[in-house]
Design a protein around this motif. Structure first.
Motif, mmCIF file in Angstrom:
data_model
loop_
_atom_site.group_PDB
_atom_site.id
_atom_site.type_symbol
_atom_site.label_atom_id
_atom_site.label_comp_id
_atom_site.label_asym_id
_atom_site.label_seq_id
_atom_site.Cartn_x
_atom_site.Cartn_y
_atom_site.Cartn_z
ATOM 1 N N ASP A 1 4.403 14.682 47.545
ATOM 2 C CA ASP A 1 5.570 13.805 47.516
ATOM 3 C C ASP A 1 5.151 12.337 47.542
ATOM 4 N N ALA A 2 5.831 11.535 46.744
ATOM 5 C CA ALA A 2 5.756 10.077 46.882
ATOM 6 C C ALA A 2 6.785 9.678 47.938
ATOM 7 N N ALA A 3 6.339 9.027 48.990
ATOM 8 C CA ALA A 3 7.197 8.823 50.158
ATOM 9 C C ALA A 3 7.315 7.345 50.504
ATOM 10 N N GLU A 4 8.427 7.027 51.130
ATOM 11 C CA GLU A 4 8.706 5.673 51.608
ATOM 12 C C GLU A 4 9.232 5.789 53.033
ATOM 13 N N ARG A 5 8.670 5.012 53.944
ATOM 14 C CA ARG A 5 9.141 4.998 55.332
ATOM 15 C C ARG A 5 9.717 3.627 55.650
ATOM 16 N N VAL A 6 10.981 3.618 56.047
ATOM 17 C CA VAL A 6 11.650 2.385 56.455
ATOM 18 C C VAL A 6 11.730 2.385 57.981
ATOM 19 N N SER A 7 11.131 1.389 58.601
ATOM 20 C CA SER A 7 11.062 1.299 60.060
ATOM 21 C C SER A 7 11.882 0.107 60.525
ATOM 22 N N THR A 8 12.696 0.323 61.555
ATOM 23 C CA THR A 8 13.583 -0.716 62.070
ATOM 24 C C THR A 8 13.508 -0.728 63.595
ATOM 25 N N ILE A 9 13.369 -1.910 64.175
ATOM 26 C CA ILE A 9 13.400 -2.024 65.633
ATOM 27 C C ILE A 9 14.847 -1.906 66.074
ATOM 28 N N GLU A 10 15.137 -0.849 66.795
ATOM 29 C CA GLU A 10 16.513 -0.533 67.154
ATOM 30 C C GLU A 10 16.923 -1.141 68.492
ATOM 31 N N SER A 11 15.995 -1.225 69.440
ATOM 32 C CA SER A 11 16.348 -1.788 70.741
ATOM 33 C C SER A 11 15.114 -2.275 71.474
ATOM 34 N N VAL A 12 15.337 -3.258 72.365
ATOM 35 C CA VAL A 12 14.308 -3.766 73.271
ATOM 36 C C VAL A 12 14.971 -3.941 74.631
ATOM 37 N N ALA A 13 14.363 -3.391 75.681
ATOM 38 C CA ALA A 13 14.970 -3.478 77.011
ATOM 39 C C ALA A 13 13.881 -3.681 78.057
ATOM 40 N N ALA A 14 14.070 -4.665 78.935
ATOM 41 C CA ALA A 14 13.156 -4.916 80.046
ATOM 42 C C ALA A 14 13.717 -4.301 81.317
ATOM 43 N N LYS A 15 12.854 -3.672 82.102
ATOM 44 C CA LYS A 15 13.260 -3.057 83.362
ATOM 45 C C LYS A 15 12.189 -3.311 84.407
ATOM 46 N N GLN A 16 12.517 -3.037 85.658
ATOM 47 C CA GLN A 16 11.568 -3.137 86.751
ATOM 48 C C GLN A 16 11.240 -1.730 87.222
ATOM 49 N N GLY A 17 9.960 -1.355 87.135
ATOM 50 C CA GLY A 17 9.536 -0.034 87.550
ATOM 51 C C GLY A 17 8.918 -0.042 88.930
ATOM 52 N N ARG A 18 8.426 1.132 89.357
ATOM 53 C CA ARG A 18 7.802 1.260 90.664
ATOM 54 C C ARG A 18 6.582 0.352 90.806
ATOM 55 N N SER A 19 5.841 0.190 89.707
ATOM 56 C CA SER A 19 4.598 -0.570 89.772
ATOM 57 C C SER A 19 4.671 -1.880 89.000
#
Length: 287
Positions: free
Chosen positions: A103-121
């Motif tokens: 197959d000749a293929a094409e991949r379209v990539s899109t940044i859907e979300s970005v989220a900052a959080k505070q974790g345990r470390s």
């Protein structure tokens, strides 16, 4: 470490890039050999096993574009998150079509979300990228993938890790792997993955503070579906999702397991101590 400016990182949401490739037979034959499948002819039209599209659309960054960990430097398509550790947290897939050798293929990539959080470390940043793969000029994708990436601060003495979860004990099928450094090297080479945590023992132990080479999350996910394919060759997936819960390291056995409940299948991986390292769910296409 620079402060995290979430508003600035949000500017990357919606960014898109397109890559094109042809699903040639050599990567398929090479991964089949790596996973110890018997040799067979990889003719045009041969279906790609699920997740083997990761052998294509490879990021061909120049050597001068790489950071000290072997990843591409901050910025570019992905947002410039000022945290040094980048891990593949999980993915979700839909399989509305079929991918085939030739197959000749094409991949379209899109940044859907970005989220900052505070974790345990410390601080965490989660980035979700949506990939859509089109083949042979089709207007609708044959594959949809949502890739979750987590960025973390450098490891510090006394960091508190999430408590481990015991793996299920009711597997219907299971297979044990020994993720030796050769297996990790070959998978890194096949996916052109320069991340040093998978092949550079001095770096991963002395700089990042882990006890050994880290088994690739995508490799473990591939082993889960490889188990399903060995046990149930005629199965065709409608969807698949996995979440990485705990690192797996070379030098210890890795066990992949699964069980079926109607058209739903649970798959999981566990380490040599019996802790759950990856949890996954698959659904099958209606007959």
């Amino acid at each position: 470490m620079d402060a995290i400016d979430e508003r600035e990182l949000q500017r990357w949401v919606g960014r898109s890039e397109t890559r094109r490739d042809v699903f040639g037979p050599t990567p398929v034959a090479a991964l089949a050999a790596t996973l110890d499948h018997p040799p067979r002819d990889i003719a045009p039209g041969t279906p790609l096993p699920p997740l083997w599209h990761w052998l294509y659309f490879l990021p061909l960054h120049r050597a001068s574009e790489l950071g000290p960990d072997g990843h591409a430097k901050l910025g570019g398509f992905l947002p410039p998150v000022p945290l040094p550790r980048r891990m593949w947290a999980g993915s979700r897939f839909e399989f509305p079509g079929e991918l085939r050798v030739g197959d000749a293929a094409e991949r379209v990539s899109t940044i859907e979300s970005v989220a900052a959080k505070q974790g345990r470390s410390g601080p965490l940043v989660f980035v979700t990228v949506r990939h859509e793969v089109f083949t042979n000029g089709a207007a609708t994708p044959a594959l949809r993938e949502w890739h979750d990436i987590v960025y973390r601060a450098a490891r510090q003495p006394g960091d508190v890790e999430p408590p481990p979860q015991p793996a299920p004990a009711d597997a219907e099928w299971a297979r044990e792997w020994q993720p030796a450094d050769v297996l990790l090297f070959r998978y890194s080479a096949l996916t052109f993955n320069g991340h040093r945590i998978h092949y550079d023992r001095r770096y991963v132990t002395e700089v990042e503070g882990y006890p050994g080479l880290i088994v690739h999350g995508p490799l473990i996910a591939t082993l889960l579906l490889d188990l399903l394919g060995r046990e149930w060759p005629a199965a065709r997936l409608a969807s698949f999702a996995f979440k990485a819960l705990r690192p797996s390291f070379d030098g210890h056995a890795l066990r992949v397991s699964g069980k079926r409940d109607g058209d739903a299948i649970r798959l999981w991986a566990q380490d040599h101590e019996g802790w759950l390292t990856m949890d996954a769910q698959a659904t099958l296409r209606a007959a």
